[in-house]
Each structure stands twice: as C-alpha cells, then as structure tokens.
Design an enzyme around this catalytic site. Structure first.
Site, mmCIF file in Angstrom:
data_model
loop_
_atom_site.group_PDB
_atom_site.id
_atom_site.type_symbol
_atom_site.label_atom_id
_atom_site.label_comp_id
_atom_site.label_asym_id
_atom_site.label_seq_id
_atom_site.Cartn_x
_atom_site.Cartn_y
_atom_site.Cartn_z
ATOM 1 N N LYS A 13 17.751 -6.914 -0.675
ATOM 2 C CA LYS A 13 16.857 -7.013 0.485
ATOM 3 C C LYS A 13 17.192 -8.213 1.360
ATOM 4 O O LYS A 13 17.290 -8.103 2.576
ATOM 5 C CB LYS A 13 15.420 -7.188 -0.022
ATOM 6 N N ARG A 88 3.429 -7.236 -0.259
ATOM 7 C CA ARG A 88 3.847 -6.905 -1.629
ATOM 8 C C ARG A 88 2.730 -6.219 -2.409
ATOM 9 O O ARG A 88 2.937 -5.807 -3.536
ATOM 10 C CB ARG A 88 4.172 -8.205 -2.375
ATOM 11 N N ARG A 144 9.172 -9.446 -13.092
ATOM 12 C CA ARG A 144 9.129 -9.170 -11.646
ATOM 13 C C ARG A 144 9.325 -7.685 -11.371
ATOM 14 O O ARG A 144 8.743 -7.139 -10.444
ATOM 15 C CB ARG A 144 10.179 -10.019 -10.908
HETATM 16 P P1 AMP Z 1 11.455 -13.130 -3.400
HETATM 17 O O1 AMP Z 1 12.370 -14.217 -2.933
HETATM 18 O O2 AMP Z 1 11.031 -12.205 -2.303
HETATM 19 O O3 AMP Z 1 12.008 -12.386 -4.596
HETATM 20 O O4 AMP Z 1 10.108 -13.841 -3.915
HETATM 21 C C1 AMP Z 1 10.135 -14.745 -4.975
HETATM 22 C C2 AMP Z 1 8.726 -14.927 -5.536
HETATM 23 O O5 AMP Z 1 7.868 -15.434 -4.511
HETATM 24 C C3 AMP Z 1 8.041 -13.660 -6.011
HETATM 25 O O6 AMP Z 1 8.397 -13.326 -7.348
HETATM 26 C C4 AMP Z 1 6.572 -14.059 -5.898
HETATM 27 O O7 AMP Z 1 6.176 -14.918 -6.953
HETATM 28 C C5 AMP Z 1 6.569 -14.888 -4.619
HETATM 29 N N1 AMP Z 1 6.296 -14.053 -3.433
HETATM 30 C C6 AMP Z 1 7.133 -13.787 -2.384
HETATM 31 N N2 AMP Z 1 6.559 -12.994 -1.493
HETATM 32 C C7 AMP Z 1 5.315 -12.727 -1.960
HETATM 33 C C8 AMP Z 1 4.225 -11.949 -1.507
HETATM 34 N N3 AMP Z 1 4.289 -11.242 -0.362
HETATM 35 N N4 AMP Z 1 3.105 -11.918 -2.266
HETATM 36 C C9 AMP Z 1 3.004 -12.604 -3.407
HETATM 37 N N5 AMP Z 1 3.983 -13.350 -3.907
HETATM 38 C C10 AMP Z 1 5.143 -13.413 -3.198
#
Ligand code: AMP
Length: 186
Positions: A13, A88, A144
């Site tokens: 992504k 999310r 995750r």
């Molecule tokens: P990512 O870099 O998108 O994989 O996000 C890393 C982590 O950030 C996720 O595993 C969540 O803990 C947190 N996170 C990112 N975006 C969100 C969201 N929209 N809602 C809740 N937690 C988020």
C-alpha cells in the site's frame, strides 16, 4: 482527486500510494507515518498511540478522527489527497464521511489492493528485516493481519455499497501494479 487506499498489511500500500500520489500530484496521507512522526516528536497523540502500535493493535478511533479532522482541513488537502491506512474501522469510515460532508467533499474512489496470504507474510518478514519497524516481527505481523480481517476488511463492503470500490491485483512488478491502479482510476 480524493482516494482511499485499502489492503492487508504487506500488500504494498505505502509504496503504491507514494507512486500514485506523485502521478496525480495529490497529498499522500499515511496515518501510520503520521503516528510514527507523532511518536518521534513525543506529542500527546504519539504517547497515547505508541503502546497500541507496538502491540499490533489499532489506535483508538477518536484519536485518529480528531487528527484527521484537523489534517484534512489544511490547505494542501484542497486539491485532493490519498488516504493510506485510514479509515481502518467502520466508525472511522463513518467519521470520515461526516468530516467530508462538513467540508462539502466526497471520495472519488476507494482502491482495494489484493494479494494472497503467503505472499503477504513473505513480504512482511522481508520488510521487518530491512526496516527495523517495531511492529514487523512475526508475532505482531500475525496480530495485525487478524486485526485487518476483523476490523478493516468490512470496509470493502462499506465502499462497495457506496459504489466507489475498485479492486486491484497487488501481485506483480511494482511499476505494473502502479499502472493497473492508475488505469483503474482514469
Ligand atoms: P501502517 O503503517 O499503516 O501499517 O500502520 C502502523 C500502525 O499504526 C497500525 O498497526 C496501527 O497500530 C496504527 N494505525 C495506522 N493507521 C491507523 C488507523 N487508521 N487506525 C488505527 N490505528 C492506525
């Protein structure tokens, strides 16, 4: 153009979001990046988010919605944006809809990048070895993925019902996938 980018952890992504935003000259808003930045600068949000992130859990909806409500009102968002990793959860998607309504805006498309599970685990383990991200260890990766299945996958139907869903195969060469996405949007 206003886009939402969805897909399971490890689907690529972030990489594709970067390339698509460069192509369309719109702002790339990654909530994962935003939260990591808040942690690095030790803000209140960063301090509240850190434990959830390191545990592979989602940060609470109200924190994300407050942050994005402010962010989407900034000038650089007026020409369009790509939301990477947000919403999310269903409450986040509903919250986003009401922020957009307030701004007199609507989403053009929600792109769902797809890939099978074995490929995803392979990519995440590789990324974990390279990035040193605290949440890319095998245990946290599994968590995750579970969180994605339980809380985020239902958004696919949410956007399908709004008739703005586009599904794109996320397997292949990086540049081929970018071309597929861009073609699906134009
Ligand atoms: P990512 O870099 O998108 O994989 O996000 C890393 C982590 O950030 C996720 O595993 C969540 O803990 C947190 N996170 C990112 N975006 C969100 C969201 N929209 N809602 C809740 N937690 C988020």
């Amino acid at each position: 153009m206003r886009l939402v980018f969805m897909g399971p952890p490890g689907v690529g992504k972030g990489t594709q979001a970067e390339r698509v935003t460069t192509h369309f000259k719109i702002v790339h808003l990654s909530t994962g990046e935003i939260l990591r930045e808040e942690i690095n600068t030790n803000t209140r949000l960063g301090r509240e988010a850190k434990a959830f992130m390191n545990d592979g859990q989602l940060v609470p909806d109200d924190l994300l919605l407050e942050k994005m409500n402010n962010r989407l009102r900034q000038d650089d968002c007026m020409e369009g944006y790509l939301l990477d990793g947000f919403p999310r959860t269903l409450p986040q998607a509903q919250g986003l809809d009401s922020i957009l309504e307030d701004l007199n805006q609507s989403l053009d498309r929600a792109v769902n990048l797809t890939a099978d599970n074995d490929e995803l685990i392979r990519r995440l383990v590789l990324r974990g070895q390279k990035s040193g991200r605290d949440d890319d260890s095998p245990d946290v990766i599994r968590k995750r993925q579970q969180v994605y299945r339980d809380q985020t996958a239902p958004l696919i139907d949410y956007y399908r019902r709004q008739q703005i869903l586009t599904e794109v195969n996320g397997i292949g060469k990086i540049s081929e996938i970018t071309d597929r996405i861009i073609r699906s949007l134009t």
